[in-house]
Write a protein that holds these residues in place. Sequence first.
Motif, PDB file in Angstrom:
ATOM      1  N   GLY A 287       0.819  -1.201   0.000  1.00 54.55           N
ATOM      2  CA  GLY A 287       0.000   0.000   0.000  1.00 54.55           C
ATOM      3  C   GLY A 287       0.851   1.249   0.000  1.00 54.55           C
ATOM      4  O   GLY A 287       2.039   1.209   0.298  1.00 54.55           O
ATOM      5  N   ARG A 288       0.199   2.362  -0.353  1.00 54.85           N
ATOM      6  CA  ARG A 288       0.927   3.629  -0.448  1.00 54.85           C
ATOM      7  C   ARG A 288       0.072   4.750   0.104  1.00 54.85           C
ATOM      8  O   ARG A 288      -1.151   4.665   0.129  1.00 54.85           O
ATOM      9  CB  ARG A 288       1.287   3.941  -1.911  1.00 54.85           C
ATOM     10  CG  ARG A 288       2.117   2.870  -2.609  1.00 54.85           C
ATOM     11  CD  ARG A 288       2.125   3.071  -4.110  1.00 54.85           C
ATOM     12  NE  ARG A 288       2.839   2.013  -4.809  1.00 54.85           N
ATOM     13  CZ  ARG A 288       2.765   1.804  -6.114  1.00 54.85           C
ATOM     14  NH1 ARG A 288       2.003   2.582  -6.868  1.00 54.85           N
ATOM     15  NH2 ARG A 288       3.454   0.827  -6.675  1.00 54.85           N
ATOM     16  N   GLY A 289       0.743   5.819   0.523  1.00 56.72           N
ATOM     17  CA  GLY A 289       0.017   6.983   1.007  1.00 56.72           C
ATOM     18  C   GLY A 289       0.895   8.218   0.968  1.00 56.72           C
ATOM     19  O   GLY A 289       2.118   8.132   0.972  1.00 56.72           O
ATOM     20  N   MET A 290       0.267   9.376   0.900  1.00 53.81           N
ATOM     21  CA  MET A 290       1.010  10.625   0.909  1.00 53.81           C
ATOM     22  C   MET A 290       0.121  11.729   1.472  1.00 53.81           C
ATOM     23  O   MET A 290      -1.102  11.697   1.333  1.00 53.81           O
ATOM     24  CB  MET A 290       1.462  11.013  -0.496  1.00 53.81           C
ATOM     25  CG  MET A 290       0.331  11.205  -1.496  1.00 53.81           C
ATOM     26  SD  MET A 290       0.874  11.845  -3.095  1.00 53.81           S
ATOM     27  CE  MET A 290       1.262  13.529  -2.654  1.00 53.81           C
ATOM     28  N   THR A 291       0.742  12.690   2.151  1.00 51.42           N
ATOM     29  CA  THR A 291       0.040  13.875   2.648  1.00 51.42           C
ATOM     30  C   THR A 291       0.953  15.081   2.454  1.00 51.42           C
ATOM     31  O   THR A 291       2.039  15.138   3.042  1.00 51.42           O
ATOM     32  CB  THR A 291      -0.312  13.743   4.140  1.00 51.42           C
ATOM     33  OG1 THR A 291      -1.122  12.575   4.337  1.00 51.42           O
ATOM     34  CG2 THR A 291      -1.072  14.964   4.630  1.00 51.42           C
ATOM     35  N   ASN A 292       0.545  16.007   1.610  1.00 50.75           N
ATOM     36  CA  ASN A 292       1.288  17.253   1.395  1.00 50.75           C
ATOM     37  C   ASN A 292       0.565  18.369   2.141  1.00 50.75           C
ATOM     38  O   ASN A 292      -0.609  18.636   1.867  1.00 50.75           O
ATOM     39  CB  ASN A 292       1.381  17.598  -0.095  1.00 50.75           C
ATOM     40  CG  ASN A 292       2.171  16.555  -0.873  1.00 50.75           C
ATOM     41  OD1 ASN A 292       2.946  15.790  -0.308  1.00 50.75           O
ATOM     42  ND2 ASN A 292       1.956  16.512  -2.178  1.00 50.75           N
ATOM     43  N   THR A 293       1.283  19.037   3.067  1.00 50.63           N
ATOM     44  CA  THR A 293       0.634  20.023   3.924  1.00 50.63           C
ATOM     45  C   THR A 293       1.364  21.356   3.855  1.00 50.63           C
ATOM     46  O   THR A 293       2.602  21.405   3.920  1.00 50.63           O
ATOM     47  CB  THR A 293       0.594  19.542   5.383  1.00 50.63           C
ATOM     48  OG1 THR A 293      -0.018  18.250   5.441  1.00 50.63           O
ATOM     49  CG2 THR A 293      -0.185  20.505   6.258  1.00 50.63           C
TER      50      THR A 293
END
Length: 847
Positions: A287-293
């Motif tokens: 699985g993969r995930g990303m959060t750009n804040t």
Amino acid sequence: MQPSIKTFALFLILTVSAFAQRPRNAADTQAQPSKKVKVTGSVIEKTTKQPLEYATVTFFLPDDAKALSGGITDNKGQFSVDIAPGTYDIKIEFISFQATEIKKRSITQDTSLGIVALSEDVTQLQEVVVRAESTTVEIKLDKKVYNVGQDLMVKGGTVSDVLDNIPSVTVDADGTVALRGNDNVRILIDGRPSNAANVSEALRLIPADAIEKVEVITNPSARYDSEGGGGLLNIILKKGKNQGVNGSIIGSWGNPENYGLSGTINYKTENFNLFTTSGYNYRVNPGRGMTNTEYFNTDGSTRNFINERRDNERLSKGFNTNFGFDWYLDKSTTWTNSINLRRSRGENPERVFFDNFDANQDFLFTDFRFNDQRSKDTNVEYNTNFVKNFEKDGHKLTIDGSFSQDRDRDDSDINFPLERTSNNQLNERNTIRTDYVLPLGKDGQSQFEFGYKGDFNRLLTDYRVDSLNTTTGNYDANLQFTNKLEYKEKINALYTQFGTKIKKFSYLLGMRWEYSDIDINQLTTQDFNNKKYNNFFPSVFLTYELPKESSVSLSYSRRISRPRGRQINPFSNYSSNINIFQGNPDLDPAFTDAFDLGYLKRWKKLTLSTSAYVNKTTDAFQFIRKESGDFVTTVVGGQDIQNPDGTVTIIDGEDFQTPIILTSPINLATEYRYGFEFTLNYNPFKWWRLNSNFNFFQVNTRGDYTYVDFQGNTQTQNFDNNASSWFTRLTSKVTLPYKIDWQTNMTYNGPQDNAQGRVRGQFAMNLGFSKDFFKEKATLTVNVQDVFNSRKRIFETELESLRSYNEMQWRVRQVTVSLTYRFNKKKEKERDRQPRNENGGDDEFQG
């Protein structure tokens, strides 16, 4: 031609011509053709006394082989045929059962043939018959039934894959199940609530091969649990029905690495039916995930950026087995017992990278976090069911008991050896219930029933976060995230309902009363909370039969959504140290008033089901994001020194502080949900079947949330919001040359706005192919899940202090090959005729 093919052909002919056929002349029928009388009765299985749906009843003139008129039985095994007075030969048939004939029966007035019991034809059961598959989705006025065995997409998959292929149902990237876009849905297994603390994870542990069908009930009556503002999903496990020894074995292999082996064996005699299903699976799900804040200063200017990247490789090894028996104590009494065992082991190494940038988006540094998670789960469940059928058809008493225990343990090492977490859960669920059904009237056109149910549940969650003390070398508990939570639930319920049919109009009126006694105890902090409430849940169902195989219905029910598990546990997750989910133990239940207007129309090759619905929910759950007031400090280019007074001195370095953002559920004032959906089953040719589903809904939220922030200031957020969205699904199944089946499934979930951001639209497609071998005793299936690797949950959040973009992909594209071998068992799916408890829905009043 084999007898089963004859019966099937007769069924098709009678469906078209049963009531259109006119007598050849008055002499033939021995009566005036304008005068009609009604012939009624019911058809049951001789061994189990269960009703047979779709049995055919055919009328012939004596010594004439041509069918004159006839009909088929409904889901209660009952039939009603209008015919001219006269003398007839009557034949009652059902696929793979011995036919019963009544010779030269004189019918001069309304007549009841009583109960006709059919015996299974052992000769036919031992044959391998020609395939006669029903549609994957059966559309009914009050529910939809999804036959898992017909679907090529779920071979080698899990229950989550099954649910994600069902009309009106969606499963997002993190496993949350929604019905018509509403995630307040009650999930049952064989009519009983799932006993797992985390339902989403439990659904990913049960293999699809163990499932026979799923019932979708959007607006349940008073007989059902009031839980679930969005409706019910009932997952029915496989259970053998054929005489003698029969069963099947299924093996599967997939990429990413995916292995599975399961088997079902059934042995049935006149007095007993023994059944067992066992399986083992090994799955790797990358699985993969990303959060750009982007973070803002108080004046609204940009302070800094953090791009968070994560990847994981979930490993799951699971074993499940069940063993049970039906004991036919006498011709009218059945006692069923079963034991289910599920064990699983899992690993989830997760790597998280934090790329930090300044206000100009110039790169500063990268922080790293490694979370090595391990889990194990053991679930044991015992079920018992007693059914007593009385002399009158449909008159019965049912007693059920279910007792289960689930132990779940998760351990993690974070940036070993700096931090570690442990989450131990013990879930005990005990349920007892009894139901009594009494048909009334000459032909059983009315029905009265009442019952009791008691749920007594306990969930103990021991969650702990430890940090390494570099001075002593020991681990100290991080009290900010450590607690032991005990959730105890006692729910006692009584219900009654009455239904009747007056010509073409029928109604079902019900009332359910539930008394809830709930304890939410935070044992570590000694914070105890008890909530008691009793509520009434009325239900009304009205149905009118229109000409030409169509009907319209109007229904109302009141529902409740009790907060549980992750929603109320303030300490449950530490996978990210800057984006943390925190439950709210003070959540109140939400109540929903559900209205549904439905229309059902059947043509020869097409079935259409439409529905318009309105739900009003008070104290609806809403997830909010806010700053916690705490920060994660990172020092670059130097070292930090901890002073005695708690301050930090930076030497030759720069101190970066990142605020910790909390996500929590709250109760908002009111939520209105409006929607429209339709489902189509279309069979343009024998070799092509189409099923489509479309749902449009709008959610209007009204409410304000007031809280005190970390600086002591009172903040009020207005959550008034109007959001609309839609989703659609199209399934096509084609039989190619050489009897190769090809199935395509396409799904699109439309975008949706909420009070703090927006969820983007998502498209996904699955493919499946299958071929039968060895006279249809074996089937080879190949399927591809998420052909374009596009199943990602993408959402954007906008707050005063930050703006973020998030993607989450639970599983990448997967290819699975499976082989099924059947022995002494037909490929086609006969309708399930085993007794079910109240939530099985098979004996819902139809009028």
